[in-house]
Motif scaffolding. Structure first.
Motif, PDB file in Angstrom:
ATOM      1  N   ALA A  62       0.793  -1.161  -0.013  1.00 54.62           N
ATOM      2  CA  ALA A  62       0.096   0.025  -0.138  1.00 54.62           C
ATOM      3  C   ALA A  62       0.950   1.215   0.060  1.00 54.62           C
ATOM      4  CB  ALA A  62      -0.882  -0.035   1.266  1.00 54.62           C
ATOM      5  N   THR A  63       0.520   2.228  -0.930  1.00 53.55           N
ATOM      6  CA  THR A  63       1.234   3.484  -0.852  1.00 53.55           C
ATOM      7  C   THR A  63       0.556   4.706  -0.589  1.00 53.55           C
ATOM      8  OG1 THR A  63       0.709   3.709  -3.215  1.00 53.55           O
ATOM      9  CG2 THR A  63       2.739   2.638  -2.920  1.00 53.55           C
ATOM     10  N   GLY A  64      -0.811   4.481  -0.678  1.00 56.39           N
ATOM     11  CA  GLY A  64      -1.436   5.846  -0.306  1.00 56.39           C
ATOM     12  C   GLY A  64      -1.897   6.387  -1.766  1.00 56.39           C
ATOM     13  N   ASN A  65      -1.496   5.810  -2.670  1.00 61.60           N
ATOM     14  CA  ASN A  65      -1.965   6.336  -4.089  1.00 61.60           C
ATOM     15  C   ASN A  65      -3.182   5.673  -4.666  1.00 61.60           C
ATOM     16  OD1 ASN A  65      -1.815   6.689  -7.098  1.00 61.60           O
ATOM     17  ND2 ASN A  65       0.555   7.394  -6.643  1.00 61.60           N
ATOM     18  N   VAL A  66      -3.874   6.125  -5.239  1.00 59.62           N
ATOM     19  CA  VAL A  66      -5.275   5.527  -5.647  1.00 59.62           C
ATOM     20  C   VAL A  66      -5.061   4.587  -6.756  1.00 59.62           C
ATOM     21  CG1 VAL A  66      -5.912   7.563  -7.113  1.00 59.62           C
ATOM     22  CG2 VAL A  66      -7.894   5.792  -6.241  1.00 59.62           C
ATOM     23  N   ASP A  67      -3.942   5.255  -7.756  1.00 63.03           N
ATOM     24  CA  ASP A  67      -3.378   4.492  -8.880  1.00 63.03           C
ATOM     25  C   ASP A  67      -2.868   3.050  -8.715  1.00 63.03           C
ATOM     26  OD1 ASP A  67      -4.265   6.261 -11.054  1.00 63.03           O
ATOM     27  OD2 ASP A  67      -2.662   7.494 -10.331  1.00 63.03           O
ATOM     28  N   ASP A  68      -2.208   3.224  -7.356  1.00 65.46           N
ATOM     29  CA  ASP A  68      -1.624   1.795  -6.902  1.00 65.46           C
ATOM     30  C   ASP A  68      -2.738   0.833  -6.687  1.00 65.46           C
ATOM     31  OD1 ASP A  68       0.894   2.684  -7.656  1.00 65.46           O
ATOM     32  OD2 ASP A  68       1.327   3.479  -5.672  1.00 65.46           O
ATOM     33  N   LEU A  69      -3.491   1.557  -5.771  1.00 64.33           N
ATOM     34  CA  LEU A  69      -4.704   0.491  -5.335  1.00 64.33           C
ATOM     35  C   LEU A  69      -5.582   0.059  -6.454  1.00 64.33           C
ATOM     36  CD1 LEU A  69      -7.154   1.349  -2.422  1.00 64.33           C
ATOM     37  CD2 LEU A  69      -7.994   0.697  -4.692  1.00 64.33           C
ATOM     38  N   VAL A  70      -5.569   1.091  -7.450  1.00 66.43           N
ATOM     39  CA  VAL A  70      -6.434   0.221  -8.786  1.00 66.43           C
ATOM     40  C   VAL A  70      -5.565  -0.753  -9.365  1.00 66.43           C
ATOM     41  CG1 VAL A  70      -7.343   1.018 -11.131  1.00 66.43           C
ATOM     42  CG2 VAL A  70      -7.953   2.379  -8.950  1.00 66.43           C
ATOM     43  N   GLY A  71      -4.230  -0.591  -9.545  1.00 68.04           N
ATOM     44  CA  GLY A  71      -3.274  -1.628 -10.017  1.00 68.04           C
ATOM     45  C   GLY A  71      -3.622  -2.640  -9.328  1.00 68.04           C
ATOM     46  N   ALA A  72      -3.653  -2.623  -8.078  1.00 66.14           N
ATOM     47  CA  ALA A  72      -3.794  -3.923  -6.977  1.00 66.14           C
ATOM     48  C   ALA A  72      -5.060  -4.562  -7.547  1.00 66.14           C
ATOM     49  CB  ALA A  72      -3.724  -3.601  -5.582  1.00 66.14           C
ATOM     50  N   LEU A  73      -6.041  -3.636  -7.651  1.00 67.09           N
ATOM     51  CA  LEU A  73      -7.478  -4.523  -7.989  1.00 67.09           C
ATOM     52  C   LEU A  73      -7.248  -5.217  -9.290  1.00 67.09           C
ATOM     53  CD1 LEU A  73      -9.621  -1.467  -7.360  1.00 67.09           C
ATOM     54  CD2 LEU A  73      -9.729  -3.585  -6.088  1.00 67.09           C
ATOM     55  N   LEU A  74      -6.554  -4.631 -10.377  1.00 65.06           N
ATOM     56  CA  LEU A  74      -6.279  -5.390 -11.715  1.00 65.06           C
ATOM     57  C   LEU A  74      -5.599  -6.625 -11.431  1.00 65.06           C
ATOM     58  CD1 LEU A  74      -6.204  -2.331 -13.901  1.00 65.06           C
ATOM     59  CD2 LEU A  74      -7.997  -3.690 -13.672  1.00 65.06           C
ATOM     60  N   LYS A  75      -4.437  -6.574 -10.485  1.00 63.65           N
ATOM     61  CA  LYS A  75      -3.674  -7.831 -10.415  1.00 63.65           C
ATOM     62  C   LYS A  75      -4.451  -8.663  -9.752  1.00 63.65           C
ATOM     63  CE  LYS A  75       0.953  -6.108  -9.967  1.00 63.65           C
ATOM     64  NZ  LYS A  75       2.241  -5.773  -9.490  1.00 63.65           N
ATOM     65  N   GLU A  76      -5.493  -8.489  -8.747  1.00 68.29           N
ATOM     66  CA  GLU A  76      -6.268  -9.262  -7.996  1.00 68.29           C
ATOM     67  C   GLU A  76      -7.071 -10.200  -9.137  1.00 68.29           C
ATOM     68  OE1 GLU A  76      -8.997  -7.625  -5.320  1.00 68.29           O
ATOM     69  OE2 GLU A  76     -10.193  -9.212  -5.276  1.00 68.29           O
ATOM     70  N   ILE A  77      -7.381  -9.594 -10.125  1.00 71.87           N
ATOM     71  CA  ILE A  77      -8.293 -10.222 -11.126  1.00 71.87           C
ATOM     72  C   ILE A  77      -7.519 -11.374 -11.790  1.00 71.87           C
ATOM     73  CG2 ILE A  77      -9.431  -9.789 -13.374  1.00 71.87           C
ATOM     74  CD1 ILE A  77     -10.056  -6.932 -12.558  1.00 71.87           C
ATOM     75  N   THR A  78      -6.334 -10.912 -12.310  1.00 73.27           N
ATOM     76  CA  THR A  78      -5.159 -11.637 -12.950  1.00 73.27           C
ATOM     77  C   THR A  78      -4.982 -12.947 -12.051  1.00 73.27           C
ATOM     78  OG1 THR A  78      -4.298  -9.926 -13.898  1.00 73.27           O
ATOM     79  CG2 THR A  78      -3.101 -11.942 -14.065  1.00 73.27           C
TER      80      THR A  78
END
Lengths: 96, 254
Positions: free
Chosen positions: A45-61
């Motif tokens: 976690a970085t506190g950056n919304v783009d990183d959070l969304v990136g994590a959500l996309l990785k979760e899908i993969t």
């Protein structure tokens, strides 16, 4: 003397063959039946919304890699094909 | 000239051997034909034994298939649950970091709305995927049941045809029909029964086609769930950034 010599030679060959067989079994790499599964590590976690969304996309993969495995069950439906095929040969007219 | 003599010798010897073998083979053939009536019971028992073996092997295979499917499903469920839990924890950490950065009420409100949208999108995606999986599993169970029913029907028909063929042969023998005719009829009837079972088996294998439909339906449902999720997340991110313009900046180093 000759007989003793032959016995010693035979025992020696058997021992050497046994040792070779044992060593070759040890040297053989283990057979991997199940392919290694890919695990995706969640990003920190970085506190950056783009990183959070990136994590959500990785979760899908990551989830998709598991979802694909379920499909394999479809191939098990025809697991009894060989038995059925063999059954057809239970009767051979040539036996008469 | 010398070669001609050798060839003649070989041909002569061959003719003698053939003339000795032909009557033996003919007698053996006649014996087989005449003996059909006495061998009917043995042949029928042999086939019954093979049927019994088939029954036990088929049953064992069915149990093995059911167990494998069950085991794989359980493993799948455990892995999916573990993965989801892993990502839930990670997402909580991401939101916690974002909350640390929200200073104003408006920012806190935007973050709350963003979190609710993300949570709802994840829930919708998981529900859609779980439903697709459930439908797929039910489809597999239906396909298994259909296959079992089709196989049982085909094997029963096969057995009945064989039994009828042997009954007819027995009746023929008792009625004094020429054993050669009995044997030929039995051969024909057995072949017909076997051919019928062969064509029934081919029909059973065609059940693979609905399986492809099942797989594709599941794939499409999962793809839709993921596409919908991505669209929802993209919109939520845009809305959030509009209300929280500093959020896209990198987090300060700790």
């Amino acid at each position: 003397m000759n007989t003793k010599f032959i016995v010693v030679i035979v025992i020696g060959i058997v021992v050497i063959a046994g040792l070779l067989a044992f060593v070759s079994q040890k040297v053989k790499p283990p057979i991997s039946v199940v392919p290694p599964r890919k695990e995706i590590v969640p990003p920190p976690a970085t506190g950056n919304v783009d990183d959070l969304v990136g994590a959500l996309l990785k979760e899908i993969t990551d989830e998709e890699s598991v979802l694909k495995e379920e499909e394999g069950n479809a191939s098990l439906i025809t697991n009894d094909s060989q038995e059925i095929s063999n059954f057809s040969n239970s009767v051979q007219e040539t036996e008469l | 000239m010398r070669n001609f003599g050798k060839i003649f010798k070989v041909l002569f010897e061959g003719a003698i051997i053939t003339s000795l073998l032909v009557p033996v083979l003919l007698l053996a053939q006649i014996d087989v034909e005449r003996g059909i009536c006495t061998r009917l019971s043995t042949l029928s028992s042999k086939i019954d034994e093979r049927f019994a073996n088939f029954d036990s092997r088929l049953e064992a295979r069915r149990i093995e298939t059911a167990n494998r499917i069950e085991t794989r499903r359980n493993e799948f469920d455990v892995r999916l649950t573990e993965k989801r839990a892993k990502w839930d924890t990670n997402r909580d950490e991401h939101f916690a970091k974002l909350e640390e950065k929200a200073q104003t009420d408006a920012q806190k409100q935007a973050l709350l709305a963003f979190r609710e949208t993300v949570t709802a999108a994840i829930s919708a995606r998981r529900t859609a995927i779980d439903t697709a999986n459930q439908n797929f599993r039910e489809g597999i169970q239906d396909a298994l049941a259909s296959r079992k029913s089709a196989v049982d029907t085909a094997t029963t028909t096969f057995r009945n045809s064989l039994k009828a063929a042997f009954d007819k042969a027995n009746s023929g023998c008792q009625a004094g029909v020429d054993p050669k005719t009995v044997r030929e009829n039995l051969r024909t009837n057995l072949k017909t029964a076997r051919d019928k079972f062969g064509s029934d088996s081919q029909e059973i294998e065609k059940l693979k086609t609905p399986m492809e439909t099942l797989i594709n339906t599941r794939k499409e449902a999962i793809k839709k769930a993921i596409d919908d999720f991505k669209a929802a997340i993209e919109k939520a991110k845009t809305d959030f950034k509009a209300a929280f313009p500093t959020s896209s900046a990198p987090a300060p180093a700790e």
